[in-house]
Design a protein around this motif. Structure first.
Motif, PDB file in Angstrom:
ATOM      1  N   MET A 151       2.775   8.817  -8.889  1.00 41.21           N
ATOM      2  CA  MET A 151       1.576   9.367  -8.248  1.00 41.21           C
ATOM      3  C   MET A 151       0.985   8.352  -7.270  1.00 41.21           C
ATOM      4  N   ALA A 152       0.992   7.112  -7.638  1.00 38.69           N
ATOM      5  CA  ALA A 152       0.487   6.059  -6.757  1.00 38.69           C
ATOM      6  C   ALA A 152       1.358   5.928  -5.519  1.00 38.69           C
ATOM      7  N   PHE A 153       2.666   6.048  -5.711  1.00 35.16           N
ATOM      8  CA  PHE A 153       3.589   5.991  -4.578  1.00 35.16           C
ATOM      9  C   PHE A 153       3.215   7.042  -3.539  1.00 35.16           C
ATOM     10  N   PHE A 154       2.983   8.267  -3.996  1.00 36.65           N
ATOM     11  CA  PHE A 154       2.636   9.347  -3.059  1.00 36.65           C
ATOM     12  C   PHE A 154       1.284   9.107  -2.391  1.00 36.65           C
ATOM     13  N   ALA A 155       0.339   8.555  -3.126  1.00 34.78           N
ATOM     14  CA  ALA A 155      -0.971   8.246  -2.534  1.00 34.78           C
ATOM     15  C   ALA A 155      -0.842   7.139  -1.479  1.00 34.78           C
ATOM     16  N   ALA A 158       0.852   8.615   1.575  1.00 37.64           N
ATOM     17  CA  ALA A 158      -0.022   9.499   2.354  1.00 37.64           C
ATOM     18  C   ALA A 158      -0.979   8.697   3.231  1.00 37.64           C
ATOM     19  N   ILE A 159      -1.581   7.670   2.662  1.00 38.54           N
ATOM     20  CA  ILE A 159      -2.503   6.833   3.438  1.00 38.54           C
ATOM     21  C   ILE A 159      -1.748   6.142   4.575  1.00 38.54           C
ATOM     22  N   SER A 160      -0.567   5.645   4.283  1.00 36.17           N
ATOM     23  CA  SER A 160       0.208   4.916   5.289  1.00 36.17           C
ATOM     24  C   SER A 160       0.664   5.832   6.415  1.00 36.17           C
ATOM     25  N   LYS A 161       1.047   7.053   6.081  1.00 34.40           N
ATOM     26  CA  LYS A 161       1.443   8.006   7.131  1.00 34.40           C
ATOM     27  C   LYS A 161       0.265   8.270   8.065  1.00 34.40           C
ATOM     28  N   GLU A 162      -0.899   8.469   7.467  1.00 39.43           N
ATOM     29  CA  GLU A 162      -2.099   8.754   8.259  1.00 39.43           C
ATOM     30  C   GLU A 162      -2.524   7.545   9.080  1.00 39.43           C
ATOM     31  N   ALA A 163      -2.400   6.367   8.520  1.00 42.67           N
ATOM     32  CA  ALA A 163      -2.895   5.157   9.182  1.00 42.67           C
ATOM     33  C   ALA A 163      -1.906   4.561  10.178  1.00 42.67           C
ATOM     34  N   LEU A 164      -0.600   4.747   9.953  1.00 41.30           N
ATOM     35  CA  LEU A 164       0.385   4.077  10.795  1.00 41.30           C
ATOM     36  C   LEU A 164       1.326   5.034  11.526  1.00 41.30           C
ATOM     37  N   LEU A 187      -7.475   1.764  -3.393  1.00 39.12           N
ATOM     38  CA  LEU A 187      -6.685   2.774  -4.105  1.00 39.12           C
ATOM     39  C   LEU A 187      -6.078   2.168  -5.366  1.00 39.12           C
ATOM     40  N   ILE A 188      -5.526   0.986  -5.240  1.00 41.83           N
ATOM     41  CA  ILE A 188      -4.882   0.328  -6.373  1.00 41.83           C
ATOM     42  C   ILE A 188      -5.901  -0.022  -7.461  1.00 41.83           C
ATOM     43  N   LYS A 189      -7.017  -0.623  -7.059  1.00 42.66           N
ATOM     44  CA  LYS A 189      -8.019  -1.064  -8.038  1.00 42.66           C
ATOM     45  C   LYS A 189      -8.764   0.102  -8.676  1.00 42.66           C
ATOM     46  N   ASN A 190      -9.188   1.066  -7.875  1.00 43.30           N
ATOM     47  CA  ASN A 190     -10.004   2.166  -8.395  1.00 43.30           C
ATOM     48  C   ASN A 190      -9.229   3.161  -9.228  1.00 43.30           C
TER      49      ASN A 190
END
Length: 194
Positions: A151-155, A158-164, A187-190
């Motif tokens: 699940m973290a991988f997909f999150a 998703a952020i990386s696709k949007e940001a980069l 994302l990792i900490k929360n």
């Protein structure tokens, strides 16, 4: 074939790759490929009966190049990995994404498939899946050292696709590295994704 010289087929693929990268699929004609490759039209058609077949060969070539490039980037990151903390995870993750979006021909694959998918065959869509699998495989291998959940991988993806990726595709400025690092760390900490 003469020693040390690329085959005509490979030469045509390289010429077509440059044209597809600059102009897209629709705006590239076989006549332009003939001129750029400095070969005859029958030579092109004897190797590639249609423009779609030529495009698919270009994508296959780009898949092979991407595997080599991204495996080298991953190997370099892994050899320099001294710790498996969140900072190392995020830094390596961003470096891999930046390496992926740095190649204009890779961005062209996205643009062609996303913009002209209606002109593509199922085989072309399958090649696109193989193309994206190169990135996904390298990212997955990077995360293996960090025990990140699926699940973290997909999150993260998703952020990386949007940001980069999306800004690169749209010729826009990407998110600053500092802000992206903050978002991925949050994302990792929360979410306690490890």
């Amino acid at each position: 074939m003469a020693r040390g010289r690329p085959s005509k087929k490979a030469h045509i693929i390289d010429a077509a790759c440059g044209l597809f990268t600059k102009q897209g699929y629709q705006s590239t004609s076989i006549d332009q490929v003939v001129l750029t490759a400095a070969v005859s039209k029958p030579t092109v058609y004897s190797n590639f009966p249609t423009k779609l077949v030529l495009w698919e060969n270009v994508v296959e070539s780009l898949i092979e190049r991407a595997k080599e490039d991204m495996d080298a980037a991953l190997t370099s990151l892994q050899s320099g990995l001294k710790t498996t903390d969140d900072e190392a995870l995020v830094a390596g993750w961003i470096m891999l994404w930046q390496a992926w979006v740095a190649k204009q021909e890779r961005l062209a694959v996205y643009r062609v498939l996303l913009g002209e998918q209606h002109k593509m065959a199922e085989s072309t869509v399958a090649l696109f899946d193989q193309f994206e699998a190169v990135l996904e495989s390298v990212l997955t291998k990077w995360l293996e050292a960090f025990n990140v959940t699926l699940m973290a991988f997909f999150a993260l993806k998703a952020i990386s696709k949007e940001a980069l990726l999306m800004p690169a595709l749209l010729h826009q400025e990407s998110m600053s590295s500092k802000k992206l690092i903050q978002q991925l760390n949050a994302l990792i900490k929360n979410n306690k994704i490890r």
